[in-house]
Design a protein around this motif. Structure first.
Motif, PDB file in Angstrom:
ATOM      1  N   SER A   1      -8.145  -9.380   3.013  1.00 38.11           N
ATOM      2  CA  SER A   1      -6.989  -8.921   2.249  1.00 38.11           C
ATOM      3  C   SER A   1      -7.194  -9.211   0.765  1.00 38.11           C
ATOM      4  CB  SER A   1      -5.711  -9.600   2.753  1.00 38.11           C
ATOM      5  OG  SER A   1      -5.842 -11.007   2.654  1.00 38.11           O
ATOM      6  N   ARG A   2      -7.914 -10.266   0.485  1.00 32.25           N
ATOM      7  CA  ARG A   2      -8.255 -10.576  -0.893  1.00 32.25           C
ATOM      8  C   ARG A   2      -9.480 -11.476  -0.927  1.00 32.25           C
ATOM      9  NH1 ARG A   2      -4.128 -12.150  -4.105  1.00 32.25           N
ATOM     10  NH2 ARG A   2      -2.624 -11.038  -2.828  1.00 32.25           N
TER      11      ARG A   2
ATOM     12  N   GLU B   1      -3.779  -2.226   4.439  1.00 30.69           N
ATOM     13  CA  GLU B   1      -3.031  -3.097   3.535  1.00 30.69           C
ATOM     14  C   GLU B   1      -3.743  -3.294   2.198  1.00 30.69           C
ATOM     15  OE1 GLU B   1       0.157  -3.418   5.970  1.00 30.69           O
ATOM     16  OE2 GLU B   1      -0.026  -4.369   4.005  1.00 30.69           O
TER      17      GLU B   1
ATOM     18  N   HIS C   1       0.839  -1.175   0.000  1.00 28.05           N
ATOM     19  CA  HIS C   1       0.000   0.000   0.000  1.00 28.05           C
ATOM     20  C   HIS C   1       0.888   1.245   0.000  1.00 28.05           C
ATOM     21  CE1 HIS C   1       0.956  -0.927   4.207  1.00 28.05           C
ATOM     22  NE2 HIS C   1       0.904   0.370   4.408  1.00 28.05           N
TER      23      HIS C   1
ATOM     24  N   SER D   1      -6.149  -1.826  10.197  1.00 31.95           N
ATOM     25  CA  SER D   1      -6.364  -3.228   9.854  1.00 31.95           C
ATOM     26  C   SER D   1      -7.517  -3.295   8.873  1.00 31.95           C
ATOM     27  CB  SER D   1      -6.698  -4.042  11.105  1.00 31.95           C
ATOM     28  OG  SER D   1      -5.661  -3.960  12.038  1.00 31.95           O
ATOM     29  N   GLN D   2      -7.279  -3.924   7.763  1.00 29.69           N
ATOM     30  CA  GLN D   2      -8.292  -3.989   6.715  1.00 29.69           C
ATOM     31  C   GLN D   2      -8.508  -5.455   6.361  1.00 29.69           C
ATOM     32  OE1 GLN D   2      -7.486  -1.289   3.442  1.00 29.69           O
ATOM     33  NE2 GLN D   2      -8.992  -2.292   2.122  1.00 29.69           N
ATOM     34  N   LYS D   3      -9.775  -5.838   6.203  1.00 34.82           N
ATOM     35  CA  LYS D   3     -10.045  -7.198   5.774  1.00 34.82           C
ATOM     36  C   LYS D   3     -11.323  -7.278   4.976  1.00 34.82           C
ATOM     37  CE  LYS D   3     -12.081  -8.539  10.236  1.00 34.82           C
ATOM     38  NZ  LYS D   3     -11.983  -9.497  11.378  1.00 34.82           N
TER      39      LYS D   3
ATOM     40  N   SER E   1      -7.586  -4.379   0.070  1.00 34.95           N
ATOM     41  CA  SER E   1      -8.378  -5.574  -0.191  1.00 34.95           C
ATOM     42  C   SER E   1      -8.391  -5.789  -1.699  1.00 34.95           C
ATOM     43  CB  SER E   1      -9.806  -5.398   0.322  1.00 34.95           C
ATOM     44  OG  SER E   1      -9.814  -5.179   1.712  1.00 34.95           O
TER      45      SER E   1
END
Lengths: 108, 115
Positions: B9-10, B108, A42, B5-7, B110
């Motif tokens: 991630s994919r 991060e 990022h 925090s991101q979710k 998605s």
């Protein structure tokens, strides 16, 4: 209008060579920010420039803001493999307006 | 600094379905920003999410397609609705750092693939 034009789109260099990316605007910028995005990562903030003619250094990275505050550059001396990624400039309005980015590629 | 925090991630999704992306920040922030980054492209702002009010959408993005929630000062969600392959992209949430420096911190990301 409010866009920032960033060139080149790609730059292929041998490790150890220098790299430069340029950011240009048709209007005066209040400030300019630079970010680095590693492949698969990022964007990470590098620096913000606000003063006319400002020059800032971070180790091998040199950032400049033009006297007229319409352009900026990022120069990397003696590139290393850790420098690989895409470098973005962004101008601040009420939101960030991003340049297209310059991808630094190290030739094998 | 801010830790985001991101979710997920994919994810790989089917056409016509919807996916909700979550973003959690380790500190209270006024505004949270949702960006889209298509492969090999720059960042495009989708919307700005403020707690207690409706999100502000940028030109080309609408609430029906990208509904956003902002229930408190540390959390936000972005839903990509009725997905098509053109929605395949990386979605990033971000916040401004402390001290009004204008610096943005990003999650991060998605990475969404729509089949």
């Amino acid at each position: 209008g409010q866009q920032v034009m960033q060139i080149p789109q790609y730059q292929h260099v041998q490790e150890g060579e220098d790299f430069t990316t340029y950011c240009n605007s048709s209007t005066t910028l209040s400030n300019i920010q630079w970010y680095k995005q590693r492949p698969g990562g990022h964007p990470v903030f590098l620096i913000q420039l606000v003063k006319s003619g400002e020059v800032k250094k971070q180790k091998r990275l040199t950032f400049q803001f033009g006297e007229a505050k319409k352009n900026s550059s990022l120069h990397i001396t003696a590139t290393q493999t850790t420098d690989v990624g895409t470098y973005f400039c962004a101008r601040s309005n009420y939101q960030l307006i991003w340049g297209a980015g310059t991808k630094l590629i190290i030739k094998p | 600094s801010a830790v985001i925090s991101q979710k997920p991630s994919r994810d790989i999704c089917q056409r016509g379905t919807s996916l909700t992306i979550q973003c959690q920040v380790d500190s209270q922030v006024t505004m949270m920003f949702w960006y889209r980054q298509q492969p090999g492209q720059s960042l495009t702002l989708i919307a700005t999410a403020n707690q207690g009010s409706e999100a502000t959408y940028e030109s080309g993005f609408v609430i029906d397609k990208f509904p956003i929630s902002r229930p408190n000062l540390t959390f936000s969600t972005l839903t990509v609705s009725n997905m098509s392959p053109e929605d395949s992209s990386i979605y990033l949430c971000s916040v401004e750092g402390p001290g009004n420096t204008g610096e943005l911190f990003f999650g991060e990301g998605s990475r969404l693939t729509v089949l």
